[in-house]
Design a protein around this motif. Structure first.
Motif, mmCIF file in Angstrom:
data_model
loop_
_atom_site.group_PDB
_atom_site.id
_atom_site.type_symbol
_atom_site.label_atom_id
_atom_site.label_comp_id
_atom_site.label_asym_id
_atom_site.label_seq_id
_atom_site.Cartn_x
_atom_site.Cartn_y
_atom_site.Cartn_z
ATOM 1 N N TYR A 223 7.449 4.378 34.186
ATOM 2 C CA TYR A 223 7.369 3.552 34.801
ATOM 3 C C TYR A 223 7.545 2.005 35.246
ATOM 4 N N LEU A 224 7.618 3.177 36.121
ATOM 5 C CA LEU A 224 7.778 2.659 37.456
ATOM 6 C C LEU A 224 6.333 1.935 38.294
ATOM 7 N N SER A 225 5.382 1.813 37.499
ATOM 8 C CA SER A 225 4.519 1.497 37.531
ATOM 9 C C SER A 225 4.351 0.171 37.444
ATOM 10 N N LEU A 226 4.870 -0.407 36.259
ATOM 11 C CA LEU A 226 5.261 -1.481 35.227
ATOM 12 C C LEU A 226 6.138 -2.584 36.214
ATOM 13 N N LEU A 227 6.567 -2.125 37.160
ATOM 14 C CA LEU A 227 8.087 -3.162 37.648
ATOM 15 C C LEU A 227 6.866 -3.776 39.176
ATOM 16 N N ALA A 228 7.282 -4.802 39.331
ATOM 17 C CA ALA A 228 6.727 -5.742 40.133
ATOM 18 C C ALA A 228 6.602 -5.234 41.883
ATOM 19 N N SER A 229 8.459 -5.515 42.280
ATOM 20 C CA SER A 229 9.261 -4.284 42.892
ATOM 21 C C SER A 229 9.294 -2.831 43.614
ATOM 22 N N SER A 230 9.547 -2.311 44.289
ATOM 23 C CA SER A 230 9.607 -0.957 44.441
ATOM 24 C C SER A 230 11.271 -0.836 44.287
ATOM 25 N N THR A 231 12.183 -1.984 44.519
ATOM 26 C CA THR A 231 13.569 -1.705 44.427
ATOM 27 C C THR A 231 14.234 -0.541 43.551
ATOM 28 N N PHE A 232 13.840 -0.383 42.473
ATOM 29 C CA PHE A 232 14.288 0.659 41.460
ATOM 30 C C PHE A 232 13.924 2.116 42.198
ATOM 31 N N ALA A 233 12.924 2.262 43.072
ATOM 32 C CA ALA A 233 12.674 3.472 43.375
ATOM 33 C C ALA A 233 13.295 3.884 44.708
ATOM 34 N N VAL A 234 13.270 2.863 45.364
ATOM 35 C CA VAL A 234 13.484 3.069 46.958
ATOM 36 C C VAL A 234 15.048 3.174 47.089
ATOM 37 N N SER A 235 16.341 2.771 45.934
ATOM 38 C CA SER A 235 17.347 2.851 45.436
ATOM 39 C C SER A 235 17.409 4.550 45.078
ATOM 40 N N ALA A 236 16.614 5.229 43.971
ATOM 41 C CA ALA A 236 16.702 6.409 43.677
ATOM 42 C C ALA A 236 16.440 7.516 45.139
ATOM 43 N N TYR A 237 14.844 7.053 45.696
ATOM 44 C CA TYR A 237 14.727 8.033 46.772
ATOM 45 C C TYR A 237 16.074 7.437 48.104
ATOM 46 N N ILE A 238 17.317 6.606 48.350
ATOM 47 C CA ILE A 238 18.122 6.384 49.215
ATOM 48 C C ILE A 238 19.224 7.693 49.394
ATOM 49 N N LEU A 239 18.961 7.397 47.510
ATOM 50 C CA LEU A 239 20.238 8.470 47.157
ATOM 51 C C LEU A 239 20.265 10.248 47.149
ATOM 52 N N ILE A 240 18.966 9.938 47.110
ATOM 53 C CA ILE A 240 18.147 11.196 47.176
ATOM 54 C C ILE A 240 17.987 11.757 48.651
#
Length: 260
Positions: free
Chosen positions: A49-66
């Motif tokens: 679903y990340l490809s359906l989002l306009a910004s990458s903030t959601f993915a960035v938050s997850a990568y930061i947590l990892i």
């Protein structure tokens, strides 16, 4: 006599603090695994679903947590070693790492919260446009697959409702072959099942896929924010305990030096 009692009391406090820090670091190490797990789960669980989002903030938050989770696990192990060896230099490095990870996780938590506030508006503006203009178009295979999975997973059809598809590039093109909605809207997918848009055949959900996806992302963002800020607060406790332990070791070294 009073001086001897004070020395024994200080030794007792140091030993208690040492074992308390050791237990804390073990829990801290386990917490790092949880943080990393949440980050990976966020990306893997319906990550298309990340490809359906306009910004990458959601993915960035997850990568930061990892990243933070990995650092926490390494730091927790080093912290245990530093406490056992009782070296002030190692403990000072450990203390600095705690503060660094605290800032990283705090950033992840804040990013998740900020994005949570703007989530609804982004989906309304971007998701509808993406579905209407890019579905089943050349070079947009990833978006097409994401939309198909979105509609099947959440049992929805269209960004707001199934009638949205009537104005899409795909449905108005010859390639739709008289479909009224994509086949992924169907409760049971068969070839060209999208020709019928009766409620018995396709999903009719109030609010459409936007409402479903918004709730899904909001739940994930709340978990990211809660885990990030929760572990960050736990690290502050560890930083305070470490600072106290370093102070006691420094005090003991001074006393030993004065005795000499």
């Amino acid at each position: 006599m009073g001086s001897l009692y004070k020395d024994e009391q200080d030794d007792w406090v140091t030993v208690c603090l040492k074992y308390l820090l050791f237990v804390f670091n073990f829990l801290f190490w386990m917490g790092g695994g949880v943080v990393m797990g949440v980050g990976i789960w966020t990306l893997v669980d319906k990550g298309e679903y990340l490809s359906l989002l306009a910004s990458s903030t959601f993915a960035v938050s997850a990568y930061i947590l990892i990243l933070a989770g990995g650092l926490v696990m390494v730091t927790g192990f080093l912290g245990c070693c530093a406490v056992i060896r009782e070296q002030r230099s190692c403990l000072s490095t450990y203390f600095s790492c705690l503060l660094l990870i605290f800032l990283i996780e705090l950033v992840a938590g804040v990013l998740a919260y900020v994005y949570y506030q703007a989530l609804s508006e982004e989906l309304k503006q971007h998701l509808s446009k993406t579905m209407m203009e890019n579905y089943a178009q050349p070079g947009k295979d990833s978006i097409t697959q994401s939309v198909n999975r979105l509609q099947q997973d959440f049992k929805c059809c269209g960004s707001n409702n199934s009638f949205d598809w009537a104005h899409s590039v795909y449905i108005t093109s010859p390639g739709a072959e008289k479909r009224l909605v994509p086949d992924s809207c169907c409760k049971t997918i068969t070839t060209k099942c999208g020709i019928r848009d009766h409620p018995s055949n396709i999903y009719k959900v109030e609010g459409g896929c936007i409402t479903k996806l918004e709730q899904f992302l909001a739940d994930h963002l709340l978990i990211i924010g809660a885990v990030g800020i929760g572990v960050a607060c736990l690290q502050l406790v560890g930083a305070v305990l470490t600072a106290c332990f370093i102070y006691l070791l420094y005090k003991e070294e001074e006393e030993d030096f004065s005795d000499v």
